[in-house]
Scaffold this motif. Structure first.
Motif, PDB file in Angstrom:
ATOM      1  N   GLU A   6       4.312  -1.012   3.290  1.00 59.95           N
ATOM      2  CA  GLU A   6       4.890  -0.049   2.360  1.00 59.95           C
ATOM      3  C   GLU A   6       5.670  -0.793   1.272  1.00 59.95           C
TER       4      GLU A   6
ATOM      5  N   SER B 256      -8.291   6.481   2.261  1.00 59.97           N
ATOM      6  CA  SER B 256      -9.016   5.849   3.363  1.00 59.97           C
ATOM      7  C   SER B 256     -10.500   5.669   3.061  1.00 59.97           C
TER       8      SER B 256
ATOM      9  N   ASN C 198       0.837  -1.187   0.000  1.00 59.47           N
ATOM     10  CA  ASN C 198       0.000   0.000   0.000  1.00 59.47           C
ATOM     11  C   ASN C 198       0.879   1.247   0.000  1.00 59.47           C
TER      12      ASN C 198
ATOM     13  N   ARG D 121       0.851   4.623   0.963  1.00 61.53           N
ATOM     14  CA  ARG D 121      -0.011   5.442   1.822  1.00 61.53           C
ATOM     15  C   ARG D 121      -0.133   6.879   1.349  1.00 61.53           C
TER      16      ARG D 121
ATOM     17  N   CYS E 267      -3.340   6.679  -0.695  1.00 63.51           N
ATOM     18  CA  CYS E 267      -4.529   6.142  -0.024  1.00 63.51           C
ATOM     19  C   CYS E 267      -5.418   7.267   0.483  1.00 63.51           C
TER      20      CYS E 267
ATOM     21  N   TYR F 215      -5.649   3.531   7.591  1.00 64.40           N
ATOM     22  CA  TYR F 215      -5.011   2.804   6.505  1.00 64.40           C
ATOM     23  C   TYR F 215      -5.272   1.309   6.672  1.00 64.40           C
TER      24      TYR F 215
ATOM     25  N   PRO G  83      -0.469  -1.342   8.664  1.00 68.97           N
ATOM     26  CA  PRO G  83      -0.274  -0.505   7.477  1.00 68.97           C
ATOM     27  C   PRO G  83       1.160  -0.072   7.230  1.00 68.97           C
ATOM     28  N   ARG G  84       1.920   0.241   8.253  1.00 72.53           N
ATOM     29  CA  ARG G  84       3.298   0.699   8.029  1.00 72.53           C
ATOM     30  C   ARG G  84       4.206  -0.442   7.585  1.00 72.53           C
TER      31      ARG G  84
ATOM     32  N   SER H  51      -3.569   2.827  -4.833  1.00 71.34           N
ATOM     33  CA  SER H  51      -2.565   2.746  -3.769  1.00 71.34           C
ATOM     34  C   SER H  51      -2.240   1.302  -3.399  1.00 71.34           C
TER      35      SER H  51
END
Length: 132
Positions: A118, A48, A41, A43, A46, A72, A114-115, A94
């Motif tokens: 990447e 949301s 993803n 971000r 994104c 996210y 989410p992090r 994304s």
């Protein structure tokens, strides 16, 4: 008796064929460029909208509130079936598939926040050769 003869012919024929399996992780299969692999993803793209969570048939996507105040998606890889519905539903692009299909973890926690999704966080396993 003829069934036994047919089985013997099949067994002899298979003696001279290459094996269908590979010695993983030393050897890798080449899946081509159109494979649906690990999902990442970006971000920065994104918005949301949560469409990816809505279309996921396996309910593998959950949204989390991050430090910047936006939500996210995170993916539970124990549930994900790599169908690509979330990638198709993303209006900004994304979410993207990578060509990495051999996903392994050292523990039973298969959820990725989410992090951890990447594009720079995902890399293939080094030191192995690919089958051609």
């Amino acid at each position: 008796m003829s069934a036994h003869l047919k089985l013997f012919v099949v067994a002899v024929k298979n003696l001279f064929e290459r094996p269908w399996t590979v010695r993983w992780p030393e050897e890798r299969r080449d899946y081509g460029d159109r494979v649906r692999g690990f999902i990442v993803n970006d971000r920065s793209k994104c918005i949301s909208c949560q469409l990816c969570e809505a279309v996921c048939p396996a309910k593998a996507i959950k949204f989390h509130l991050e430090e910047n105040g936006k939500r996210y998606p995170g993916i539970d890889w124990g549930r994900c079936i790599l169908c690509g519905y979330c990638v198709d539903a993303c209006p900004t692009g994304s979410l993207q598939h990578t060509t990495d299909v051999e996903i392994t973890w050292r523990d039973l926690n298969t959820y990725r926040k989410p992090r951890e999704m990447e594009p720079t966080a995902v890399s293939p396993i080094e030191g192995t050769k690919s089958l051609v």
